[in-house]
Scaffold this active site. Structure first.
Site, PDB file in Angstrom:
ATOM      1  N   GLU A 294      33.824  30.412  38.699  1.00  0.00           N
ATOM      2  CA  GLU A 294      34.247  30.724  40.117  1.00  0.00           C
ATOM      3  C   GLU A 294      34.125  29.568  40.880  1.00  0.00           C
ATOM      4  O   GLU A 294      33.299  28.851  40.978  1.00  0.00           O
ATOM      5  CB  GLU A 294      33.706  32.128  40.612  1.00  0.00           C
ATOM      6  N   LYS A 355      39.897  38.593  43.050  1.00  0.00           N
ATOM      7  CA  LYS A 355      38.667  39.352  43.108  1.00  0.00           C
ATOM      8  C   LYS A 355      38.888  40.369  43.835  1.00  0.00           C
ATOM      9  O   LYS A 355      39.357  40.398  44.989  1.00  0.00           O
ATOM     10  CB  LYS A 355      37.593  38.286  43.709  1.00  0.00           C
ATOM     11  N   CYS A 410      31.603  37.256  39.530  1.00  0.00           N
ATOM     12  CA  CYS A 410      30.295  37.158  40.086  1.00  0.00           C
ATOM     13  C   CYS A 410      29.860  38.414  40.367  1.00  0.00           C
ATOM     14  O   CYS A 410      29.538  39.421  39.718  1.00  0.00           O
ATOM     15  CB  CYS A 410      30.592  36.278  41.409  1.00  0.00           C
TER      16      CYS A 410
END
Length: 626
Positions: A294, A355, A410
């Protein structure tokens, strides 16, 4: 009230009070100490400390600390427990600013105050160990979603990845393992209460002790046995792919970790060159594609020419596609998205995933227009991030064959449904891209890696992890760590990942199980509240004959009537007999001493009359015993 009825009432009332109020006989000061120790123990059970046996101390200690107190006290004790636990578990938040960490911990502790309230509320139920375990699931369900998407980082299942209960992950998921851990804690508390009752003079119930011990040991053994459960052969059912994991490193730490613009992209280009050099020298296998973390580009590579050139150079050197973690501009003005881009060396970006679960006040600001003028520090967050809406599945071609790649970015690891949607969407291999640079050197790094291990066990899928500079690696479907990098270094590796398509029961069952357990907790709290209200009303209505059965009351009333019968006859006889003057010759001295006529009842004497004294002392109406 007659002596038999008073004796029965007092004995029954005393017994009831002993049963209901005995836990509350402990003063508040020891309870404060207990919940403080319990909170510290639970905080130490997570990584980076990893003292998971403390789960068997913290959870039952918390139950015993709040059990039997008034609701307001339970709320306060739970809040104190939450504060202590969070200070140990998420103290790494201080890198964002001390005041941010303090505000989040103060707020999150409110959920544990509610946990204390629910625990003491259901403690009067016969099945309170089960109800209390459900309450843990309810509170985790709440703080994993509320507010602003929640912060489900401290679910007790994440501390259980190395326990015998880890075998339950592919069967009942993270929510189910939290329930199992909480249930074992309640069984231990149940056993302690049973032994405590024996010390107080009441016989210990051997059956309860045996049930608690059997269930605790049985759950542990079953969890250990389930570790061998698999849904597919080890080699998979459709071959495998080789993934090159690149950790390029970045120059800074903390809030300024990303350093100068484009430096993170340059570093990942350099490490990709190193990886491919080793592959072509035969030191490592050649990968089918390369995984970058990321934010491996901190500028939109489709807009910024220099960043685009850097990424394209890496793809050309690798001569393979790269899954790039990028910060993208848009969709609107002053907006951005965190994305995964499938970058083909010949055709550029062919697939994209945005995301879905964003960090509040880290990637986006709730009520931004109102808060920015009040809190200028929030301007450091930058452009407002916009959440994606599609599951993390990229339908791409690898080495000439179609493959569906699952991706979790994440913070999304903490959200069950994000992972489940990727798997249900057909993902055959699972990637995790992360930028933990801000939290380098803190406990957050090891906590996230433990959460990733839990997800691997839950899905029975291998997971490749790429981070900018904080622990990349490869985790097997059993949660074992095959390879991992060091923090603050540039490293790379190539791993072989089987292609899988089978789903574990957890992926399908866990969401419904979590909702069912949360609903059961709510129903238990309602039943306990209504039961407490009904008990108060019954005690008010039965003040005369507290806890006595109808047959006992009727028998005692008959005894009272029989007791009053002789006295009533004596009174009636007395009223019907006339009073006559006595003969003066019989008692002249008495007449002289009284100075008048002495009256007496015929047929009586001046002695004691115990029967008539009883009549005089008799109370015509039952009254409360003093």
């Amino acid at each position: 009230m007659s002596r038999p009825l008073a004796s029965l009432t007092r004995s029954r009332a005393a017994g009831t009070a002993t049963e209901l109020l005995e836990p509350a006989q402990v003063s508040m000061l020891p309870r404060f100490a207990v919940v403080l120790v319990a909170g510290a123990a639970l905080g130490l059970s997570w990584q980076p400390y990893g003292f998971w046996p403390l789960l068997l101390v913290a959870i039952p200690a918390f139950t015993l600390g709040v059990r039997g107190v008034r609701p307001a006290a339970a709320l306060g004790l739970g809040y104190l427990f939450g504060l202590t636990m969070l200070l140990f578990a998420v103290s790494w938040l201080h890198v964002l600013g001390t005041w941010i960490a303090a505000l989040l911990i103060i707020f999150m502790a409110l959920f544990f105050g509610l946990l204390g309230l629910t625990v003491t509320l259901v403690s009067g139920l016969r099945w309170w160990p089960l109800a209390t375990a459900c309450c843990w699931v309810l509170i985790e369900y709440a703080y994993s979603r509320i507010p602003f998407g929640g912060f489900g980082w401290t679910r007790i299942a994440y501390a259980a990845v190395d326990t015998p209960l880890a075998g339950f992950f592919p069967i009942i998921g993270v929510a189910g393992v939290s329930f199992a851990v909480a249930l074992i804690g309640q069984l231990i508390a149940w056993a302690i209460l049973t032994l405590w009752s024996a010390r107080r003079g009441r016989p210990a119930r051997r059956r309860q002790l045996l049930i608690a011990a059997a269930l605790t040991v049985g759950l542990g053994l079953l969890g250990s046995a389930l570790r061998i459960y698999q849904v597919e052969p080890e080699a998979g059912s459709a071959g495998s792919v080789r993934v090159g994991i690149v950790q390029g490193n970045i120059p800074g730490r903390g809030i300024e970790a990303m350093g100068r613009a484009r430096s993170v992209t340059n570093n990942h280009l350099s490490e990709t060159i190193q990886l491919m050099t080793k592959a072509r020298l035969g030191e490592v296998p050649e990968p089918d594609f390369v995984l970058w973390p990321e934010n491996s580009t901190d500028i939109d590579p489709t807009v910024d020419p220099l960043t685009k050139l850097t990424v394209q150079a890496a793809a050309d050197v690798a001569d393979r596609p790269i899954l790039v973690g990028a910060v993208m501009q848009g969709p609107g003005d002053d907006e951005r998205q965190t994305a995964a881009l499938w970058w083909d060396p010949e055709r550029g970006v062919l697939a994209r995933y945005d995301k879905q679960n964003l960090v509040p006040f880290g990637e986006w600001i709730p009520f931004r227009a109102q808060l920015l003028p009040l809190i200028p520090l929030l301007q450091q967050v930058g452009a407002q991030s916009i959440a994606g809406t599609r599951p993390g599945v990229l339908d791409v071609a690898v080495a000439g064959r179609p493959i569906k790649i699952g991706d979790v970015i994440c913070f999304e690891l903490a959200y069950d449904q994000t992972l489940y949607s990727s798997l249900i969407g057909g993902a055959q291999v699972m990637m995790v891209q992360s930028n933990n640079a801000t939290y380098g050197g803190t406990g957050q790094i090891e906590q996230q890696f433990a959460i990733t291990r839990a997800r691997a066990m839950e899905s029975r899928r291998e997971i490749a992890v790429a981070t900018t500079n904080s622990v990349s690696g490869f985790i097997t479907r059993d949660g074992a760590v095959v390879a991992r990098t060091q923090e603050f270094t540039a490293q790379s590796m190539v791993v072989d990942m089987p292609l899988r398509s089978a789903l574990t029961p957890a992926v399908r069952v866990a969401p419904w199980l979590e909702r069912s357990l949360a609903l059961l907790a709510i129903l238990a709290c309602l039943a306990a509240a209504l039961g407490s209200r009904a008990a108060v009303l019954r005690r008010s209505d039965q003040t005369r004959f507290t806890s006595a059965s109808d047959d006992e009351v009727r028998g005692l009333q008959s005894a009272m009537r029989a007791e009053r019968a002789p006295a009533s006859e004596a009174i009636k006889h007395e009223k019907e007999t006339p009073v006559e003057p006595t003969d003066a010759a019989d008692d002249e001295s008495g007449q002289r001493s009284r100075g008048g006529t002495h009256l007496t009842r015929p047929g009586t004497d001046s002695g004691d009359h115990s029967d008539l004294q009883r009549v005089g002392e008799h109370r015509p109406y039952p009254q409360p015993d003093p």
